[in-house]
Design an enzyme around this catalytic site. Structure first.
Site, PDB file in Angstrom:
ATOM      1  N   LEU A 497       4.047   1.484   3.811  1.00 36.45           N
ATOM      2  CA  LEU A 497       4.489   2.334   2.700  1.00 36.45           C
ATOM      3  C   LEU A 497       5.131   1.516   1.604  1.00 36.45           C
ATOM      4  O   LEU A 497       5.124   1.878   0.439  1.00 36.45           O
ATOM      5  CB  LEU A 497       5.503   3.364   3.204  1.00 36.45           C
ATOM      6  N   GLY A 498       5.735   0.438   1.977  1.00 40.16           N
ATOM      7  CA  GLY A 498       6.401  -0.388   0.975  1.00 40.16           C
ATOM      8  C   GLY A 498       7.257  -1.432   1.644  1.00 40.16           C
ATOM      9  O   GLY A 498       7.328  -1.529   2.874  1.00 40.16           O
ATOM     10  N   GLY A 500      11.078  -3.518   1.163  1.00 38.69           N
ATOM     11  CA  GLY A 500      12.344  -3.628   0.448  1.00 38.69           C
ATOM     12  C   GLY A 500      13.103  -4.854   0.899  1.00 38.69           C
ATOM     13  O   GLY A 500      12.575  -5.694   1.634  1.00 38.69           O
ATOM     14  N   GLY A 501      14.340  -4.944   0.459  1.00 39.51           N
ATOM     15  CA  GLY A 501      15.139  -6.105   0.785  1.00 39.51           C
ATOM     16  C   GLY A 501      15.413  -6.230   2.265  1.00 39.51           C
ATOM     17  O   GLY A 501      15.757  -7.296   2.762  1.00 39.51           O
ATOM     18  N   PHE A 502      15.265  -5.134   3.003  1.00 40.15           N
ATOM     19  CA  PHE A 502      15.618  -5.180   4.417  1.00 40.15           C
ATOM     20  C   PHE A 502      14.431  -5.230   5.345  1.00 40.15           C
ATOM     21  O   PHE A 502      14.589  -5.348   6.546  1.00 40.15           O
ATOM     22  CB  PHE A 502      16.451  -3.956   4.773  1.00 40.15           C
ATOM     23  N   VAL A 505       8.344  -1.026   5.420  1.00 38.77           N
ATOM     24  CA  VAL A 505       8.344   0.360   5.885  1.00 38.77           C
ATOM     25  C   VAL A 505       6.904   0.794   6.173  1.00 38.77           C
ATOM     26  O   VAL A 505       6.007   0.571   5.364  1.00 38.77           O
ATOM     27  CB  VAL A 505       8.966   1.291   4.819  1.00 38.77           C
ATOM     28  N   LYS A 519      11.257   1.690   9.414  1.00 37.37           N
ATOM     29  CA  LYS A 519      11.718   0.512   8.674  1.00 37.37           C
ATOM     30  C   LYS A 519      11.917  -0.609   9.678  1.00 37.37           C
ATOM     31  O   LYS A 519      12.760  -0.526  10.570  1.00 37.37           O
ATOM     32  CB  LYS A 519      13.014   0.817   7.925  1.00 37.37           C
ATOM     33  N   ASP A 616      23.601   0.887  -3.339  1.00 36.43           N
ATOM     34  CA  ASP A 616      22.291   0.557  -3.907  1.00 36.43           C
ATOM     35  C   ASP A 616      21.520   1.812  -4.295  1.00 36.43           C
ATOM     36  O   ASP A 616      20.366   1.991  -3.915  1.00 36.43           O
ATOM     37  CB  ASP A 616      21.495  -0.290  -2.916  1.00 36.43           C
TER      38      ASP A 616
HETATM   39  N1  LIG Z   1      11.250   7.950   4.880  1.00 36.77           N
HETATM   40  C1  LIG Z   1      10.293   7.540   4.056  1.00 36.77           C
HETATM   41  N2  LIG Z   1       9.208   8.301   3.806  1.00 36.77           N
HETATM   42  C2  LIG Z   1       8.236   7.900   2.957  1.00 36.77           C
HETATM   43  N3  LIG Z   1       8.249   6.724   2.302  1.00 36.77           N
HETATM   44  C3  LIG Z   1       9.295   5.906   2.505  1.00 36.77           C
HETATM   45  C4  LIG Z   1      10.367   6.253   3.389  1.00 36.77           C
HETATM   46  N4  LIG Z   1      11.283   5.262   3.374  1.00 36.77           N
HETATM   47  C5  LIG Z   1      10.803   4.328   2.520  1.00 36.77           C
HETATM   48  N5  LIG Z   1       9.614   4.707   2.000  1.00 36.77           N
HETATM   49  C6  LIG Z   1       8.780   3.950   1.051  1.00 36.77           C
HETATM   50  O1  LIG Z   1       8.885   2.571   1.359  1.00 36.77           O
HETATM   51  C7  LIG Z   1       9.333   1.839   0.223  1.00 36.77           C
HETATM   52  C8  LIG Z   1      10.236   0.715   0.651  1.00 36.77           C
HETATM   53  O2  LIG Z   1      11.443   1.261   1.086  1.00 36.77           O
HETATM   54  P1  LIG Z   1      12.759   0.411   1.233  1.00 36.77           P
HETATM   55  O3  LIG Z   1      13.882   1.356   1.364  1.00 36.77           O
HETATM   56  O4  LIG Z   1      12.575  -0.565   2.328  1.00 36.77           O
HETATM   57  O5  LIG Z   1      12.788  -0.478  -0.055  1.00 36.77           O
HETATM   58  P2  LIG Z   1      13.310  -0.211  -1.501  1.00 36.77           P
HETATM   59  O6  LIG Z   1      14.210   0.979  -1.514  1.00 36.77           O
HETATM   60  O7  LIG Z   1      12.122  -0.199  -2.403  1.00 36.77           O
HETATM   61  O8  LIG Z   1      14.108  -1.551  -1.797  1.00 36.77           O
HETATM   62  P3  LIG Z   1      15.520  -2.003  -1.179  1.00 36.77           P
HETATM   63  O9  LIG Z   1      15.362  -2.287   0.264  1.00 36.77           O
HETATM   64  O10 LIG Z   1      15.843  -3.227  -1.976  1.00 36.77           O
HETATM   65  O11 LIG Z   1      16.469  -0.852  -1.406  1.00 36.77           O
HETATM   66  C9  LIG Z   1      10.038   2.864  -0.669  1.00 36.77           C
HETATM   67  O12 LIG Z   1       9.987   2.503  -2.015  1.00 36.77           O
HETATM   68  C10 LIG Z   1       9.277   4.148  -0.379  1.00 36.77           C
HETATM   69  O13 LIG Z   1       8.188   4.280  -1.281  1.00 36.77           O
END
Ligand SMILES: Nc1ncnc2c1ncn2[C@@H]1O[C@H](COP(=O)(O)OP(=O)(O)OP(=O)(O)O)[C@@H](O)[C@H]1O
Length: 838
Positions: A497-498, A500-502, A505, A519, A616
């Site tokens: 899905l994507g 992020g810093g951690f 997903v 995640k 954040d």
């Molecule tokens: N519960 C969820 N349901 C659907 N999509 C999700 C969910 N959680 C995260 N995502 C998708 O995965 C992507 C990455 O999420 P993540 O929280 O890891 O990173 P971020 O918010 O883009 O960056 P950071 O970790 O720096 O805050 C999100 O931008 C979102 O599109």
């Protein structure tokens, strides 16, 4: 001929010769019996590379190789029709043909098609020919097994086989006992063969993924033939030219006694620099388990630590040009580099060593070891560095370079101290003169403490409530990693899905159909397992309609995963910043989203049992369910990564530029009011459909620079740098704030509204109210910003009058020419000081 068909079998007197004449297949005599095998046609001393019936010899003279009447198999039958060997498949071919290829591969296939149903390359005996895969393929091990004797092809106990556990590596085994270890593949060679890194003659290919791990090779020069063969307790590579000359030994393993598995016992280093007799030395910080035996060159008991590790103050010693120790129990993470690998090892008290898993391009990836380090050796060149852990007191400072560096550092420290002493008077004078400055510093410190306190409080509270023993009221599932793996189709790229810093997903579906978002935390904190669980339980307790539900977690080895409810419409950023999708959110929906986010943040700050500062808030952390209801995500995740965010390198932990309040960006100070600032940016972005942030990387050292400048009273130099920094920060990270402010001041605030949505007079009041709230939230001084409870009130009762937002200080800094100097000492004044020299 080179083929057998349903009508033409191969009798004991006949042979097949591959079309280019390289290989011959036929019956050969050995050990008083006959065997069906393949050999090089032109090499005068018959060199067998494959044997069909190595453990079922032929003892008559009229055996025959045929294709079975049901067109499914190759059969080797004796004169009495006993099947001695068969391909044992059920192919049901229409027009089967078996052909010997010039590669030495004997294949059974459908005639006139490429459909191979069986091939000798999948069933190696003692020899790996170019293109043959050795390792673990299609759920089966493909080992090389030695002949029992030079005239006896039957399988012996000696084999060259892959061990998949840990960091996979090939072993030469006698039964189950390791004779030698080829070491793991470290980029372009096996760890034990630094000297045979691709010299152009061969191309080696090593593949390792979830389904298969194997080694294969090709010869680059067509006039050269090569074979790798296991002969009892050695494995050898031979080369010959295709004209048919004899074999030359190209490489052999074990090449010396240091290649004998565990020659020097555990925690010892083997080398043969000075003689052919292996020189065994205990690693620095270790001593022989038995001095007496060691002196008699019985090193089998290995070495033990002189000082036990104490976990917190241990250090590492480097071995250059090392063959990595036995990796059966090692752990690999190809996603991180050496520095992080070292930290990971330090954090894990059982970790005893680390190294790069890939030596190419300066090194990458991470292998960590636990327990004794077995079968280490040192080469003179070409191999990689290995770092092992010893008690801090055992780390020697031996190299002259280190001494020289230490000398320089000591000199610098002494000079620095002298300089410091000489400026103490000046600092003292300055601080006394400027009472407000002192007050400011105290305020900052207080804010820091306040923001740290909740963490401690929360933990204490959690403990009081017995959460460390998993309180009953918490519905939190601990998922088995295999369940998550199945749900996400083994973390298939298609389900990503994507990122992020951690971590990354993934979308998943549990048995029963529930959709989840997983995640996979790529880096984790210093926390132990218990603490991790506590934090997760704590976060799971936070339940609000505007927070994403954490369903559970999964912990396996070093892997930590968080399982959330899946949000159909993903994150807000994937909609509002994209023209094609942004019209999905009309003003009414955007207003509801803004209010929903405000309620979620209020819950975190004030309404939940614990006070949480998100740190954040941004559009990618606001997810939308199938009805476009906003749900804040990542709340509390910073906690899982430990509270010491200054040490962390993820952009997530230090916040995201464009959303960071000035005091957080400049001084690292955060509070609930930093969240309010980020919320303000979010509001302005949702209204405008534009990002506040550009691309800009901040020099973290600037904080330090500002302190150094105060300390040494040398503003003139550092203030120029800092002024540049601030101007850049402004330039790139406050686009929407500045635009909103300008339009607001000019009475044209409605123009901020995203052009993809239409406003009407009914909405205008709401839009204006939201812009005003947004601007109030992004005010420079924390004390000027409202609390979230006030924000919620302001958004819900449109008739109450609001204060006028102040000009964002950034703006005034940009307009530097209007500024003289200042004597007050708020954050904004610090900026003013900075621009003094202009
Ligand atoms: N519960 C969820 N349901 C659907 N999509 C999700 C969910 N959680 C995260 N995502 C998708 O995965 C992507 C990455 O999420 P993540 O929280 O890891 O990173 P971020 O918010 O883009 O960056 P950071 O970790 O720096 O805050 C999100 O931008 C979102 O599109």
């Amino acid at each position: 001929r080179d083929t057998i068909t349903i009508n033409s079998s191969l009798s004991a007197q006949e042979t097949l010769v591959s079309s280019g004449g390289v290989f011959t297949l036929g019956f050969f005599p050995a050990n008083k019996y006959k065997y069906l095998g393949i050999w090089y046609t032109k090499i005068s001393k018959q060199t067998i590379v494959w044997v069909a019936n190595r453990d079922s010899p032929i003892n008559d003279t009229s055996s025959v190789l045929t294709i079975s009447s049901n067109r499914s198999n190759l059969l080797l039958q004796s004169s009495s029709n006993n099947v001695l060997w068969s391909t044992s498949i059920s192919a049901n071919l229409v027009n089967p043909v078996a052909q010997l290829l010039d590669s030495g591969n004997f294949v059974l296939m459908e005639n006139n098609t490429d459909k191979i149903v069986w091939q000798s390359f999948d069933h190696p005996t003692d020899t790996a020919l170019p293109g043959m895969k050795v390792g673990f393929i299609s759920g089966q091990y493909r080992n090389l097994v030695s002949w029992s004797g030079s005239d006896d092809p039957s399988s012996s106990n000696y084999k060259f086989s892959l061990r998949l556990s840990g960091f996979p590596e090939f072993f030469l085994l006698d039964g189950l006992k390791p004779v030698g270890r080829n070491g793991p593949w470290v980029g372009d060679h096996f760890s034990t063969e630094p000297a045979v890194v691709n010299n152009g003659t061969f191309t080696s290919e090593y593949v390792s993924n979830d389904n298969e791990t194997y080694y294969t090779y090709y010869v680059n020069n067509p006039s050269i033939m090569s074979r790798v063969v296991v002969n009892q307790s050695t494995i050898k590579r031979y080369v010959a030219d295709t004209s048919g000359s004899n074999w030359t030994l190209y490489w052999t393993f074990p090449s010396d006694q240091c290649d004998n598995y565990g020659q020097c016992g555990s925690n010892a280093l083997c080398n043969t620099y000075t003689s052919t007799v292996p020189d065994c030395t205990c690693l620095t910080g270790f001593q022989p388990e038995s001095e007496k035996d060691w002196k008699l060159r019985d090193t089998s008991a290995g070495c033990i630590r002189q000082v036990e590790l104490n976990c917190t103050s241990d250090g590492f010693i480097t071995i250059n040009n090392a063959k990595l120790p036995d990796t059966t129990n090692a752990t690999v993470d190809t996603t991180i580099g050496l520095e992080e690998c070292r930290n990971r090892c330090l954090m894990n008290c059982s970790c005893t060593g680390y190294a790069n898993s890939d030596t190419l391009n300066g090194g990458s990836g991470c292998v960590t070891w636990v327990g004794d380090l077995v079968d280490l050796r040192q080469f003179t060149r070409g191999a990689q560095d290995f770092y092992y852990r010893v008690a801090g007191s055992q780390v020697p400072v031996t190299s002259t370079k280190k001494n020289r560096n230490t000398g320089i550092i000591v000199t610098c420290v002494v000079l620095g101290l002298l300089f410091l002493a000489s400026t103490v008077y000046l600092i003292h004078k300055k601080l006394r003169k400027n009472h407000e400055n002192v007050a400011y510093m105290q305020r900052q410190r207080q804010i820091s403490f306040e923001s740290e306190r909740p963490l401690a409080l929360v933990r204490d509270k959690a403990r009081e409530e017995g959460l460390s023993t998993d309180g009953n009221d918490i519905v939190l599932r601990v998922f088995h990693a295999s369940v998550i793996s199945a749900a996400t189709n083994n973390f298939a790229l298609a389900n990503k899905l994507g990122e992020g810093g951690f971590g990354t997903v993934f979308k998943g579906e549990l048995e029963g159909g529930q959709q989840i978002a997983v995640k996979r935390l790529s880096k984790f904190s210093t926390q132990g397992l218990g603490e991790f669980k506590n934090e997760v339980i704590l976060i799971a307790k936070l339940q609000h309609v505007n927070l994403v539900r954490l369903l559970g977690c999964s912990i396996e080895g070093e892997e930590r995963m968080l399982v959330y409810e899946y949000m159909e419409n993903k994150s807000l950023d994937t909609i509002i910043f994209y023209k094609a999708r942004s019209s999905q959110l009309n003003w009414h929906k955007r207003f509801e989203i803004i209010k929903g986010i405000a309620r979620g943040v209020l819950y975190l700050h004030e309404d939940s049992r614990f006070r949480i500062i998100h740190r954040d808030l941004k559009t990618s952390n606001v997810l939308l369910d199938d009805n476009m209801n906003p749900k804040i995500s990542d709340f509390g995740i910073a906690r899982i990564f430990g509270g010491d965010e200054k040490k962390s390198h993820t952009n997530r932990v230090v916040g995201t530029y464009g959303y960071m309040s000035p005091e957080y960006a400049m001084d690292g100070v955060f509070s609930v009011k930093s969240d309010v600032f980020s919320f303000g940016v979010l509001v302005l972005e949702i209204i405008s459909g534009k990002k506040n942030r550009g691309i800009f990387s901040v020099e973290p050292s600037l904080n330090l620079l500002s302190y150094v400048s105060v300390l040494f009273n040398i503003h003139l130099f550092f203030s120029t740098i800092k002024a540049n920094f601030i101007t850049n920060y402004l330039e790139y990270n406050s686009k929407i704030i500045l635009q909103a402010w300008t339009l607001w001041k000019e009475g044209k605030a409605l123009e901020l509204l995203d052009s993809s949505i239409s406003s009407n007079s009914n909405n205008n009041l709401q839009v204006m109210r939201c812009i005003q709230v947004g601007l109030l939230c992004v005010q420079d001084r924390q004390e000027d910003r409202p609390h979230m409870s006030e924000v919620v009130l302001m958004l819900n009762s449109l008739n109450t009058s609001l204060t006028e937002p102040k000009q964002p200080v950034y703006f005034s800094v940009r307009d530097a020419s209007n500024m003289e100097s200042s004597s007050s000492c708020t954050v904004s004044d610090m900026t003013v000081t900075v621009i003094e020299p202009r």
